[in-house]
Scaffold this active site. Sequence first.
Site, mmCIF file in Angstrom:
data_model
loop_
_atom_site.group_PDB
_atom_site.id
_atom_site.type_symbol
_atom_site.label_atom_id
_atom_site.label_comp_id
_atom_site.label_asym_id
_atom_site.label_seq_id
_atom_site.Cartn_x
_atom_site.Cartn_y
_atom_site.Cartn_z
ATOM 1 N N LYS A 22 54.334 -28.233 -7.049
ATOM 2 C CA LYS A 22 54.837 -27.004 -7.685
ATOM 3 C C LYS A 22 56.031 -26.446 -6.916
ATOM 4 C CE LYS A 22 52.673 -22.994 -6.842
ATOM 5 N NZ LYS A 22 53.533 -21.931 -6.307
ATOM 6 N N ASN A 23 55.884 -26.342 -5.586
ATOM 7 C CA ASN A 23 56.913 -25.660 -4.798
ATOM 8 C C ASN A 23 58.150 -26.502 -4.531
ATOM 9 O OD1 ASN A 23 55.310 -23.457 -4.876
ATOM 10 N ND2 ASN A 23 54.518 -23.680 -2.800
ATOM 11 N N ARG A 92 57.098 -14.786 -9.173
ATOM 12 C CA ARG A 92 58.090 -14.329 -8.206
ATOM 13 C C ARG A 92 59.182 -15.362 -7.988
ATOM 14 N NH1 ARG A 92 57.099 -10.869 -5.017
ATOM 15 N NH2 ARG A 92 58.645 -11.684 -3.639
ATOM 16 N N CYS A 116 52.983 -8.616 -4.367
ATOM 17 C CA CYS A 116 52.001 -9.600 -4.851
ATOM 18 C C CYS A 116 50.740 -9.451 -4.036
ATOM 19 C CB CYS A 116 52.664 -10.967 -4.825
ATOM 20 S SG CYS A 116 51.837 -12.229 -3.905
ATOM 21 N N ARG A 121 56.266 -9.128 0.177
ATOM 22 C CA ARG A 121 57.195 -10.232 -0.162
ATOM 23 C C ARG A 121 58.561 -9.750 -0.636
ATOM 24 N NH1 ARG A 121 53.923 -14.954 -3.174
ATOM 25 N NH2 ARG A 121 55.609 -16.191 -2.330
ATOM 26 N N PRO A 122 59.297 -9.017 0.184
ATOM 27 C CA PRO A 122 60.640 -8.575 -0.217
ATOM 28 C C PRO A 122 61.596 -9.767 -0.304
ATOM 29 C CG PRO A 122 60.255 -8.140 2.115
ATOM 30 C CD PRO A 122 58.949 -8.657 1.560
ATOM 31 N N ILE A 123 62.764 -9.595 -0.904
ATOM 32 C CA ILE A 123 63.784 -10.657 -0.957
ATOM 33 C C ILE A 123 65.058 -10.215 -0.231
ATOM 34 C CG2 ILE A 123 62.873 -11.789 -3.045
ATOM 35 C CD1 ILE A 123 65.234 -10.387 -4.565
ATOM 36 N N ASP A 304 49.426 -21.784 2.929
ATOM 37 C CA ASP A 304 48.828 -22.100 1.628
ATOM 38 C C ASP A 304 47.550 -22.921 1.756
ATOM 39 O OD1 ASP A 304 52.050 -22.508 -0.084
ATOM 40 O OD2 ASP A 304 50.943 -20.738 0.573
ATOM 41 N N ILE A 326 51.951 -15.347 8.371
ATOM 42 C CA ILE A 326 53.036 -15.342 7.373
ATOM 43 C C ILE A 326 52.904 -14.172 6.390
ATOM 44 C CG2 ILE A 326 54.236 -16.717 5.613
ATOM 45 C CD1 ILE A 326 54.349 -18.185 8.214
ATOM 46 N N ARG A 396 47.964 -21.596 -12.399
ATOM 47 C CA ARG A 396 49.371 -21.457 -12.021
ATOM 48 C C ARG A 396 49.826 -22.594 -11.119
ATOM 49 N NH1 ARG A 396 51.275 -15.990 -9.750
ATOM 50 N NH2 ARG A 396 53.087 -17.368 -9.732
HETATM 51 C C1 EPZ Z 1 57.086 -19.955 -0.436
HETATM 52 O O1 EPZ Z 1 57.102 -18.569 -0.793
HETATM 53 C C2 EPZ Z 1 55.998 -20.597 -1.305
HETATM 54 N N1 EPZ Z 1 56.333 -20.409 -2.699
HETATM 55 C C3 EPZ Z 1 54.655 -19.944 -0.993
HETATM 56 O O2 EPZ Z 1 53.638 -20.620 -1.736
HETATM 57 C C4 EPZ Z 1 54.354 -20.114 0.479
HETATM 58 O O3 EPZ Z 1 53.177 -19.421 0.795
HETATM 59 C C5 EPZ Z 1 55.509 -19.533 1.329
HETATM 60 O O4 EPZ Z 1 56.757 -20.129 0.946
HETATM 61 C C6 EPZ Z 1 55.315 -19.779 2.811
HETATM 62 O O5 EPZ Z 1 55.141 -21.119 3.074
HETATM 63 C C7 EPZ Z 1 57.270 -21.243 -3.255
HETATM 64 O O6 EPZ Z 1 57.848 -22.117 -2.638
HETATM 65 C C8 EPZ Z 1 57.567 -21.024 -4.698
HETATM 66 P P1 EPZ Z 1 58.780 -16.955 2.384
HETATM 67 P P2 EPZ Z 1 58.310 -17.619 -0.320
HETATM 68 O O7 EPZ Z 1 60.045 -16.356 1.875
HETATM 69 O O8 EPZ Z 1 59.554 -18.401 -0.207
HETATM 70 C C9 EPZ Z 1 58.968 -12.646 4.437
HETATM 71 C C10 EPZ Z 1 51.779 -20.853 -3.160
HETATM 72 O O9 EPZ Z 1 50.587 -20.571 -2.968
HETATM 73 N N2 EPZ Z 1 60.267 -12.473 3.764
HETATM 74 O O10 EPZ Z 1 58.880 -18.180 3.194
HETATM 75 O O11 EPZ Z 1 58.285 -16.425 -1.199
HETATM 76 C C11 EPZ Z 1 57.791 -12.727 3.460
HETATM 77 O O12 EPZ Z 1 57.353 -11.464 3.059
HETATM 78 C C12 EPZ Z 1 52.864 -19.870 -2.698
HETATM 79 O O13 EPZ Z 1 52.166 -21.891 -3.703
HETATM 80 C C13 EPZ Z 1 60.985 -11.299 3.949
HETATM 81 O O14 EPZ Z 1 60.550 -10.388 4.665
HETATM 82 O O15 EPZ Z 1 57.802 -17.216 1.132
HETATM 83 C C14 EPZ Z 1 56.764 -13.508 4.268
HETATM 84 O O16 EPZ Z 1 56.077 -12.636 5.103
HETATM 85 C C15 EPZ Z 1 52.304 -18.589 -2.203
HETATM 86 N N3 EPZ Z 1 62.183 -11.164 3.319
HETATM 87 C C16 EPZ Z 1 57.630 -14.472 5.078
HETATM 88 O O17 EPZ Z 1 58.949 -13.921 5.094
HETATM 89 C C17 EPZ Z 1 62.710 -12.161 2.508
HETATM 90 O O18 EPZ Z 1 63.809 -11.983 1.946
HETATM 91 C C18 EPZ Z 1 57.704 -15.886 4.529
HETATM 92 O O19 EPZ Z 1 57.962 -15.822 3.160
HETATM 93 C C19 EPZ Z 1 61.975 -13.336 2.343
HETATM 94 C C20 EPZ Z 1 60.751 -13.481 2.981
#
Ligand code: EPZ
Length: 417
Positions: A22-23, A92, A116, A121-123, A304, A326, A396
Amino acid sequence: MDKILIEGGQRLSGDVEVSGAKNAALPILASALMTSGTSFYSHVPGLQDINSILSLLSHLGAKIEKEGHQIQIDTSGANNHEAPYDLVRKMRASVLVLGPMLARLKKAKVALPGGCAIGARPINLHLKGLELLGAKIDLDHGDVTAVTDGLRGAEINFDMVTVTGTENLMMAATLAEGVTILRNAAREPEVVALAETLNRMGANILGAGTAVVTIEGVPALEPVQTRIIPDRIEAGTLMVASAMTGGDVRLKNCEPEHLGAVIAKLRSAGVIVEIDGDQIHVKGNGPVQSVDIQTMPYPGFPTDMQAQFMFLMSIADGSSLIAETIFEKRFIHVSELRRMGADITISGNTAIVRGVSQLSSAPVMATDLRASASLILAGLVARGKTVVNRVYHLDRGYEALEKKLGGLGAAIWREKG
Ligand code: EPZ
């Protein structure tokens, strides 16, 4: 709403195929927007999240043809730059169209994904990076609006490792003028799979899979034909299912290299794990031993897989510490596991799990994707019949998990709601 019922106590055995990831599929399908033409994708998993990204791409003007696990995407008419809340709120990861649209159309309007179950999970890191590449970003009425007169290469240091942040900026930088360097980049296999796909479309990306990724911008990309890598999290979930039931299961068509941390922890827990090419053989070997876990970005232990491992540790010999580094709210599954008789204490971002000899069945509620899979694992070993509600979370990210487990001998079925 569908629910899944499991009669516990069956030992799993046999062969099972691992689906596409998926990812990896989500960013790769979004990258179709970076070219104008028809691309072909195979081994795409049959998941709700894949349907969500395809609905979004067709809303943006792409023509999509789907046949089983094969998908064809024609983006020659994909000139719409607005991703509305109604579509984005479903998933998301829809934010992954932001970089590609900005790079190709020089403008993008994407609804800001809300919070979520597992964390805020901010961007902000995605947006900060796009600004460094020369985009003007506005947040208004719940939408992110980004415009540029042409992206330019830049040096971007991520404050923290972000998977989709790395993917979004890697895509945007591919069509920017000049060189971009991403530092403290995510090293996940899904990031590498995206970079390999972009390079086959004509991009110039070096260093994917390391913490420093260098992207030399190119004027345009060509359509591509590519196969989605196996899903390491689905594979990990099936491996834990075998371990929990003292099983004898052979996973086929997976990538053992992507599962290093998971395999190491299973072996430390006394489980037999044998690797043979793209196959992993997981055999129970007496009582499971307690091991400590700390989730980390790849190649560390994947967040995950945290819930699945917690469920394994809930029936292990001894006590284990599970630290989630995380996502700040990724222990919501604990209360459901306690309902099944687990002995777990939470202290900050650490769970202390004292193994019990047996879990007992109960009606339980899925709260997110990985928690729902873990509740099913618990049902496999619990005394009695477990009822897992809200399995739309499961659909999902897992393709017919109950059918795969049923094929390995589990007493499991779905009740349509
Ligand atoms: C990806 O999410 C995966 N989703 C998630 O899988 C996975 O848990 C995660 O990476 C960590 O491995 C997809 O690839 C679609 P991050 P992502 O940005 O990219 C913080 C599943 O179960 N952060 O690496 O959204 C954030 O809040 C899903 O398949 C900011 O603060 O995760 C988190 O604490 C769930 N600001 C940390 O970084 C930002 O702009 C890591 O999040 C971005 C992230």
